[in-house]
Every structure is written in structure tokens, then in C-alpha cells.
Scaffold this motif. Structure first.
Motif, mmCIF file in Angstrom:
data_model
loop_
_atom_site.group_PDB
_atom_site.id
_atom_site.type_symbol
_atom_site.label_atom_id
_atom_site.label_comp_id
_atom_site.label_asym_id
_atom_site.label_seq_id
_atom_site.Cartn_x
_atom_site.Cartn_y
_atom_site.Cartn_z
ATOM 1 N N LEU A 118 -52.093 22.751 -63.258
ATOM 2 C CA LEU A 118 -51.927 22.115 -64.897
ATOM 3 C C LEU A 118 -52.211 22.997 -66.126
ATOM 4 C CD1 LEU A 118 -52.638 18.386 -64.774
ATOM 5 C CD2 LEU A 118 -50.420 19.022 -64.447
ATOM 6 N N ASP A 119 -53.650 23.879 -65.915
ATOM 7 C CA ASP A 119 -54.245 24.767 -66.544
ATOM 8 C C ASP A 119 -53.388 25.851 -67.528
ATOM 9 O OD1 ASP A 119 -53.973 25.579 -64.627
ATOM 10 O OD2 ASP A 119 -56.541 26.751 -65.574
ATOM 11 N N GLU A 120 -52.071 25.799 -66.455
ATOM 12 C CA GLU A 120 -50.630 27.127 -66.421
ATOM 13 C C GLU A 120 -50.190 26.665 -67.106
ATOM 14 O OE1 GLU A 120 -51.005 29.139 -62.298
ATOM 15 O OE2 GLU A 120 -53.197 28.477 -62.447
ATOM 16 N N LEU A 121 -49.173 25.652 -66.987
ATOM 17 C CA LEU A 121 -47.743 25.010 -66.905
ATOM 18 C C LEU A 121 -47.568 24.568 -68.158
ATOM 19 C CD1 LEU A 121 -47.547 24.548 -63.347
ATOM 20 C CD2 LEU A 121 -46.442 26.198 -64.353
ATOM 21 N N VAL A 122 -46.433 24.632 -68.517
ATOM 22 C CA VAL A 122 -46.001 23.205 -69.565
ATOM 23 C C VAL A 122 -45.583 21.987 -68.894
ATOM 24 C CG1 VAL A 122 -44.322 23.250 -71.842
ATOM 25 C CG2 VAL A 122 -44.942 25.300 -71.260
ATOM 26 N N VAL A 123 -45.743 20.888 -69.027
ATOM 27 C CA VAL A 123 -45.103 19.663 -68.184
ATOM 28 C C VAL A 123 -44.647 19.132 -69.333
ATOM 29 C CG1 VAL A 123 -45.869 17.302 -67.178
ATOM 30 C CG2 VAL A 123 -47.086 19.893 -66.483
ATOM 31 N N ASP B 80 -43.891 19.131 -52.799
ATOM 32 C CA ASP B 80 -44.171 20.114 -52.938
ATOM 33 C C ASP B 80 -44.048 21.037 -54.164
ATOM 34 O OD1 ASP B 80 -44.335 19.872 -50.587
ATOM 35 O OD2 ASP B 80 -42.608 21.429 -49.513
ATOM 36 N N ASP B 81 -43.080 20.422 -54.954
ATOM 37 C CA ASP B 81 -43.819 20.374 -56.635
ATOM 38 C C ASP B 81 -44.704 20.353 -56.908
ATOM 39 O OD1 ASP B 81 -40.806 22.428 -55.727
ATOM 40 O OD2 ASP B 81 -40.247 21.706 -57.031
ATOM 41 N N ARG B 82 -44.631 18.619 -56.769
ATOM 42 C CA ARG B 82 -46.227 17.962 -57.570
ATOM 43 C C ARG B 82 -47.392 18.879 -56.969
ATOM 44 N NH1 ARG B 82 -43.979 13.519 -56.405
ATOM 45 N NH2 ARG B 82 -45.259 13.270 -54.349
ATOM 46 N N LYS B 83 -47.517 19.035 -55.639
ATOM 47 C CA LYS B 83 -48.597 19.327 -55.447
ATOM 48 C C LYS B 83 -49.108 20.538 -56.307
ATOM 49 C CE LYS B 83 -51.317 20.804 -51.346
ATOM 50 N NZ LYS B 83 -51.643 21.591 -51.415
ATOM 51 N N TYR B 84 -48.233 21.749 -56.333
ATOM 52 C CA TYR B 84 -48.736 22.815 -57.127
ATOM 53 C C TYR B 84 -49.138 22.931 -58.340
ATOM 54 C CZ TYR B 84 -47.768 27.587 -59.095
ATOM 55 O OH TYR B 84 -48.316 28.265 -59.271
ATOM 56 N N VAL B 85 -48.141 21.834 -58.969
ATOM 57 C CA VAL B 85 -48.151 21.675 -60.513
ATOM 58 C C VAL B 85 -49.845 21.185 -60.896
ATOM 59 C CG1 VAL B 85 -47.634 20.063 -62.304
ATOM 60 C CG2 VAL B 85 -45.616 21.575 -60.919
ATOM 61 N N LEU B 86 -49.798 19.564 -59.775
ATOM 62 C CA LEU B 86 -50.828 19.269 -60.281
ATOM 63 C C LEU B 86 -52.311 20.532 -59.779
ATOM 64 C CD1 LEU B 86 -50.764 16.047 -58.220
ATOM 65 C CD2 LEU B 86 -50.350 16.131 -60.891
ATOM 66 N N GLU B 87 -52.270 21.558 -59.105
ATOM 67 C CA GLU B 87 -53.115 22.381 -59.183
ATOM 68 C C GLU B 87 -53.297 23.750 -60.351
ATOM 69 O OE1 GLU B 87 -52.201 24.444 -54.503
ATOM 70 O OE2 GLU B 87 -53.041 22.041 -53.869
ATOM 71 N N THR C 10 -37.453 25.532 -62.857
ATOM 72 C CA THR C 10 -38.480 24.372 -63.095
ATOM 73 C C THR C 10 -38.950 23.524 -61.618
ATOM 74 O OG1 THR C 10 -37.213 23.927 -65.110
ATOM 75 C CG2 THR C 10 -37.731 22.118 -64.034
ATOM 76 N N TYR C 11 -40.083 23.184 -61.964
ATOM 77 C CA TYR C 11 -40.423 22.272 -60.437
ATOM 78 C C TYR C 11 -40.169 20.833 -60.856
ATOM 79 C CZ TYR C 11 -44.011 26.362 -60.519
ATOM 80 O OH TYR C 11 -44.095 27.563 -59.923
ATOM 81 N N ALA D 133 -42.343 20.483 -64.731
ATOM 82 C CA ALA D 133 -43.327 21.668 -65.376
ATOM 83 C C ALA D 133 -42.117 22.872 -65.216
ATOM 84 C CB ALA D 133 -44.526 21.492 -64.476
ATOM 85 N N GLN D 134 -42.695 23.896 -65.934
ATOM 86 C CA GLN D 134 -42.406 25.267 -66.237
ATOM 87 C C GLN D 134 -43.244 25.946 -66.778
ATOM 88 O OE1 GLN D 134 -39.215 24.407 -69.534
ATOM 89 N NE2 GLN D 134 -37.289 24.060 -68.445
ATOM 90 N N PRO D 135 -43.462 27.067 -66.612
ATOM 91 C CA PRO D 135 -44.206 28.377 -66.701
ATOM 92 C C PRO D 135 -44.293 28.660 -68.125
ATOM 93 C CG PRO D 135 -42.046 29.451 -65.641
ATOM 94 C CD PRO D 135 -41.996 27.494 -65.443
#
Length: 463
Positions: free
Chosen positions: A347-352, A338-345, A331-332, A390-392
Motif C-alpha cells: 500500500l505504501d507504494e501504490l495509488v488506490v 491475488d491482486d488484493r493480497k499484493y496490494v495490501l502488502e 491496474t490491480y 490500485a495502480q503503481p
């Protein structure tokens, strides 16, 4: 599943291959008719006033081997023991915060209730009924999606789905040694009676409902009837000298344990929302002073927050000195840069998800979302990053499911219900939710998901 477990499914697979699809469809229609007749419906908030829906029921059960169930059951019990220890600690000495394992910011969680600080819950139990949402991703690989510790719902469907399957397909129960679930109401009642305040010999238990317009009202009425206790609304109770009484035709009767299905905000207009017409004025003070037990306790929501979820494995190690049996989904935390930066990049791969979201609302499933939805969700995250995790996307297991085109694989999860009283137990089964739409990972009934009967086998061998 491995070869030994796969063999358990063979008798059922043979039966499924041999039955005519038209007969299955007829059984499905019969189930729908019976559920409507009994009134097994739920309301969806936001729908037109009074609108009720049936949760689609799939006549193809989910089967779990005894060994699989033992792993799930042991893991769910371990998790709830740790969460109860965490709640007791959080509202008392906060040793886990002092140890630097859980941040002090946890006290800023909107579900944290300062009114509970220093209040001793009977037996140290805060979450008497917990629903743990679990998914399988591979052989002996189970993940916890979330913990439900406020007012977890759905157990009535576990019970009614079993009754329906036994009515529609009695011959199947001769092929399999399926563990029973119908004793759940008695186990629940015993556990509720066991957490009455010290000195109470023959406790009176009631179920407190918000009323007929609540989405889970059928379940409230069903469980009260099955346990043989009174179903009450806030207007049926009153507080006097820190004791809670129920209005009856024979005069006031003291109530010792309240299985409440009303959220914290609405349970007492004197303590929380003054505009609430659903709760009981003064009940929080009565609880604080030992006049009544509330199940679940006020303030348990801080433990089923999706941000708190990330710390549960550490809670298991800290309070129990054990390694977690069930894993968390990685979980991010979007509150962290750092987590936020990764998730925003990505978003099309993750569940938020919203940290306090439920019912499949307030979430983004990146792989199936449109570009516009992703852009809109990005703005929401930037506006309030603390409100999201966010989660994969996991490769969830599927189960044969009857759909319009025939029997096809659909994604499922399982919510076993863990009961805490003198002991921590769970009935061998749970609410199995199924995503009825092809490819969908969202199983929530409010989002079109259905339910299945869950069969836990008594032995790891084919019948």
C-alpha cells in the motif's frame, strides 16, 4: 521529448528566460482579477454554503508538438469509438460478455441501468462528449489514467485559458503557430444536432443544468451562451405524449436534443430517485420511446467505472480489430484475491482509487500517505474490496509552472474532449491540470490543482 520536439520549446524557453519574474507575477495577478470579474469559479461540495473558488491559472502554457498531438488524438478517438461500441453491445446483445472478455458481473455495476436495455441510441452513440485523462511518462509514452463518459467537465477552462493567454501575452502567439480551440462550441453544437432522432430536420438543442449551486454551473452557462442555445433547469421542461417541451413566453416549444449535465440518479424522479427536484418526470420513458435524445445517454457511467477501465484495451481489439494506440496504467483489481493480497502488502507504494470515485476524493497515494492513513485505507479495502482498484505511481512528466518561488517543474495531465456525432472528432487542445504543490501527483481542482493553456502546434518545427 526527443531532440526534434525539444527544439520546438526553445523559442518559448528563450522568452521565459528573458522575462522578469515580477512581470510574470503581475500577469498572474491580472489573470486572477479578470477571472473573478468574469465569474469563472467553481463550488466545492462540502464547503460552507455558497463558497466559490477560483481554479489557480498558471500563465506558463503547456506546449505539444503536432506529432505528439496526433498520437494523443488518434488514441483518444480510438478509445471513445471502442467505448461507444461497448455500451451499445452491453445494452443489446452482449457479445463481449459471451466471448468471455468482459465478465457478466459487469451487469452488477451500480452504473448499469437496466432501463436502457434494448434501447437504440441514435447512431449507436452513448457518449457524445467524453473526457480522456492522459499523462506522459517519457518520450512518446502516454498513458490513460481514466475515461470520463458521464458528464465530463472542464472544457470551459480550455476556452477561457486560451482567451486569457492571448490577452496577456499576444506577442507569444507571433512566435508559435498555435492551433485554435475557440471553435469548440460550434463543433459541439453541430455534433449534438447530428444525433437528433431520425426524421428531425431542424433540431432544437438545450443544455440541462442542475442549477446555480452545481460545482460546474459556470461551465453550463458558458457553453449554452457560446452555442446560442437555452440553458434550462428541470422545472423548465415537461413531457407530454413521449415528447419533451420547453416552457417559453410564446408557449411550449418541443426539444429534440438535451445536453444534460445532471447525473442519472436525478434526471427523472419517475425512473430513479423519487426525491429528485432537479430532473424532468417522464423523460426516461420519452427517451426510450424515441421522443428525445439525451447527451450523454443514460447508463454511460458503466463505461467510465475504474474497474471497467481495465478492459478497454481488450474492447479496442474486440470491436475495432486494432491494437490500442494509448496504453492503460497497469491496474490491480482488488475484487480478485491475488491482486488484493499484493496490494495490501504494498500500500505504501501504490495509488488506490474508488471505482466510482472522482475529483481526487476517495483515493490513497501510498508514497505520500502517513502510516495512519494507510492503516485506515487498509480497513476500508477489506470492508469492501470490490469498490477499489490500485495502480503503481507513475513518473509523470512535469511542465514549467509559475509558483511563489519562481518558475519550477510541476506534474501535469491533459483531458482532451472527444465529440461523437456523425464523426468522432476533437479540438486540438484540452484541459491541462497541474499539481501546484511540489511533488504532488494530484491535479484535481478540488484538491488544490490549477490549470494551464495547452498549445498544440500546427507544425513540428520551431517558429
Amino acid at each position: 521529448p526527443d531532440g526534434s520536439v525539444r527544439a520546438l520549446y526553445q523559442p518559448f524557453a528563450d522568452w521565459l528566460d528573458g522575462i522578469d519574474q515580477a512581470q510574470l507575477m503581475q500577469k498572474s495577478r491580472e489573470a486572477e482579477m479578470l477571472f473573478r470579474r468574469v465569474g469563472i469559479t467553481f463550488n466545492v461540495y462540502g464547503d460552507e454554503a455558497g463558497a466559490e473558488r477560483l481554479i489557480p491559472f498558471d500563465v506558463v502554457p503547456r506546449i505539444l508538438a503536432a506529432s505528439e498531438w496526433r498520437q494523443l488524438a488518434d488514441g483518444a478517438i480510438q478509445r471513445v469509438r471502442a467505448l461507444n461500441a461497448f455500451l451499445n453491445d452491453l445494452y443489446h446483445d452482449r457479445e463481449i460478455v459471451k466471448a468471455g472478455i468482459v465478465p457478466a458481473a459487469m451487469l452488477e455495476n451500480e452504473m448499469y441501468r437496466p432501463e436502457m436495455q434494448g434501447v437504440a441510441a441514435p447512431g449507436g452513440i452513448y457518449a457524445h462528449i467524453a473526457g480522456i485523462d492522459i499523462v506522459r511518462t517519457g518520450e512518446n509514452q502516454f498513458y490513460v489514467l481514466e475515461d470520463n463518459l458521464r458528464t465530463p467537465s472542464g472544457v470551459s477552462y480550455m476556452l477561457e485559458n486560451r482567451k486569457m493567454m492571448m490577452r496577456l501575452f499576444p506577442e507569444l502567439f507571433r512566435r508559435y503557430a498555435v492551433a485554435p480551440v475557440e471553435h469548440y462550441p460550434q463543433v459541439l453544437l453541430n455534433n449534438l444536432r447530428a444525433v437528433a432522432q431520425p426524421g428531425v430536420q431542424d433540431p432544437t438543442v438545450v443544455l440541462l443544468t442542475p442549477g446555480a449551486y452545481n460545482s460546474a454551473y459556470f461551465e453550463h452557462a458558458f457553453l449554452a451562451q457560446q452555442m446560442g442555445i437555452e440553458l434550462v433547469e428541470g422545472q423548465d421542461l415537461f413531457v407530454e405524449d413521449d415528447l419533451v417541451y420547453m416552457r417559453t413566453t410564446d408557449g411550449p416549444k418541443q426539444v429534440d436534443v438535451i445536453y444534460r449535465r445532471i447525473d442519472d440518479d436525478f434526471i427523472d424522479p419517475k425512473a430513479f430517485r423519487p426525491d429528485s427536484l432537479l430532473g424532468v418526470p417522464g423523460i426516461v420513458e420519452a427517451y426510450r420511446n424515441g421522443g428525445v435524445t439525451l447527451a450523454n445517454a443514460i447508463g454511460t457511467g458503466v463505461a467510465d467505472d475504474k474497474a471497467t477501465y481495465t478492459y478497454v484495451p481488450d474492447m479496442v481489439r474486440f470491436y475495432l480489430g486494432e491494437e490500442p494506440i494509448l496504453s492503460n496504467v497497469p491496474t490491480y483489481k482488488l475484487a480478485e484475491a491475488d491482486d488484493r493480497k499484493y496490494v495490501l502488502e504494498h500500500l505504501d507504494e501504490l495509488v488506490v482509487k474508488e471505482v466510482q470515485g472522482s475529483g481526487g476524493y476517495g483515493m490513497l497515494v501510498g508514497p505520500t500517505a502517513s502510516k495512519q492513513q494507510i492503516l485506515e485505507f487498509r480497513d476500508r479495502i477489506l470492508a469492501d474490496p470490490d469498490n477499489y482498484i490500485a495502480q503503481p505511481t507513475l513518473a509523470l512528466s512535469t511542465c514549467p509552472t509559475l509558483v511563489e518561488a519562481g518558475v519550477a517543474p510541476r506534474h501535469v495531465d491533459l483531458r482532451p474532449f472527444v465529440l461523437s456525432g456523425k464523426t468522432v472528432t476533437l479540438v486540438p487542445g484540452g484541459l491541462c491540470r497541474v499539481a501546484m504543490r511540489e511533488g504532488s501527483l494530484v491535479v484535481n481542482s478540488s484538491q488544490g490543482g490549477g490549470t494551464k493553456d495547452t498549445w498544440v502546434l500546427n507544425e513540428d518545427k520551431p517558429c
